[in-house]
Design an enzyme around this catalytic site. Structure first.
Site, short mmCIF file in Angstrom:
data_model
loop_
_atom_site.label_atom_id
_atom_site.label_comp_id
_atom_site.label_asym_id
_atom_site.label_seq_id
_atom_site.Cartn_x
_atom_site.Cartn_y
_atom_site.Cartn_z
N SER A 148 0.85 -1.20 0.00
CA SER A 148 0.00 0.00 0.00
C SER A 148 0.88 1.24 0.00
O SER A 148 0.41 2.34 -0.32
CB SER A 148 -0.93 0.00 1.22
OG SER A 148 -0.21 -0.28 2.39
N GLU A 188 -8.88 -10.11 3.77
CA GLU A 188 -9.25 -8.74 3.38
C GLU A 188 -10.61 -8.73 2.69
O GLU A 188 -10.85 -9.49 1.73
CB GLU A 188 -8.17 -8.14 2.46
CG GLU A 188 -8.52 -6.71 2.03
CD GLU A 188 -7.36 -5.93 1.43
OE1 GLU A 188 -6.20 -6.42 1.45
OE2 GLU A 188 -7.61 -4.81 0.95
O1 KIV Z 1 -0.37 -3.45 1.57
C1 KIV Z 1 -1.09 -3.42 2.60
O2 KIV Z 1 -1.13 -2.42 3.32
C2 KIV Z 1 -1.87 -4.62 2.92
C3 KIV Z 1 -2.94 -4.63 3.98
C4 KIV Z 1 -3.44 -5.98 4.23
C5 KIV Z 1 -2.63 -4.02 5.28
O3 KIV Z 1 -1.66 -5.62 2.30
#
Ligand code: KIV
Length: 257
Positions: free
Chosen positions: A43, A175
């Protein structure tokens, strides 16, 4: 210092709490607050680097931010994401890339997205002494295949979770999965499940720190904002601009004789 064993042993006893982190200062603040794990997620690409989705994130970018984050962490377990195409390629290359993330950042475990199709890769990583966290449900790296950021309702996720458990993961991200299905998965596996948009019955929860602090534009149904960060920061900056323009900053005390 928390380990993958600490996280594993918390299942059924106490809730596991984690957040993403991407740099030294934030990692230090989050670590001191007492989280169980910090997670350098891909992310990173959306919240720090301004990419439209997580697909462009490179191994080098993950390593750069992983190293910075590591320097801020003393207690929490540090986990790092494997970016798109650093795995789901040849197994040897996937293991090598996971090894680079561990060796060059000092993180203790990697996370990767996918179900049965990554089981053999996960086994090979564990043979190379690299602990792995799984991630099923909405897997953002598969956004083009899934066709959008949608809730994942298929009961087959239970079998995917079991396949990952058999492969040796120490915990599993769920998720955007309906709460009842997340509960069934949590009961079906012996490793802790960590939910993000998967209800309260998971063994733990994780959120993207920038969402929690209200720094991102996006308002996600499953995320609670604990701070209106954009507004608070903008107001602090406006006060600074005003102080400078009106001659209120710096004062006599904020300088040298
Ligand atoms: O990249 C990310 O932040 C994630 C989430 C599951 C927290 O994969």
């Amino acid at each position: 210092m928390k380990t993958t064993e600490t996280i594993r042993s918390m299942k059924g006893k106490e809730k596991i709490v984690g957040l993403t982190a991407y740099d030294y200062q934030m990692a230090q603040i989050l670590d001191r607050a007492g989280l169980d794990f910090l997670f350098v997620g891909d992310s990173l690409g959306m919240v720090c680097l301004g990419y439209e989705n997580t697909l462009p994130v490179t191994l080098e970018e993950m390593i750069h931010h992983g190293k910075a984050t590591r320097r801020g962490v003393k207690e929490a377990l540090l986990i790092i994401d494997m970016p798109f195409l650093s795995y789901k390629v040849r197994i040897e290359d996937s293991v090598y890339n996971a090894g680079r993330l561990i060796k060059e950042t000092g993180a203790s475990a990697v996370k990767l997205e996918g179900g049965k199709e990554v089981a053999a890769t996960i086994k090979a990583m564990i043979l190379a002494d690299i602990p792995v966290m799984g991630h099923i449900g909405l897997t953002p790296q598969a956004i083009h295949k899934i066709g959008g950021y949608k809730v994942q309702r298929q009961e087959s996720l239970i079998d995917e979770a079991k396949a990952l458990e058999d492969a040796g993961i120490f915990s599993l991200i769920l998720e955007c999965v309906p709460r009842d299905l997340a509960e069934k998965i949590t009961e079906a596996v012996s490793v802790p499940t960590i939910g993000i948009g998967a209800g309260s019955k998971c063994d733990g929860q994780v959120l993207v720190i920038n969402d929690l602090l209200g720094l991102t534009e996006r308002k996600l149904k499953f995320c609670r904002r604990y701070l209106d960060g954009q507004k608070e920061i903008a107001s602090a900056i406006q006060r600074f601009i005003e102080d400078v323009r009106k001659g209120g900053f710096p004062s006599e005390d904020e300088g040298f004789d």
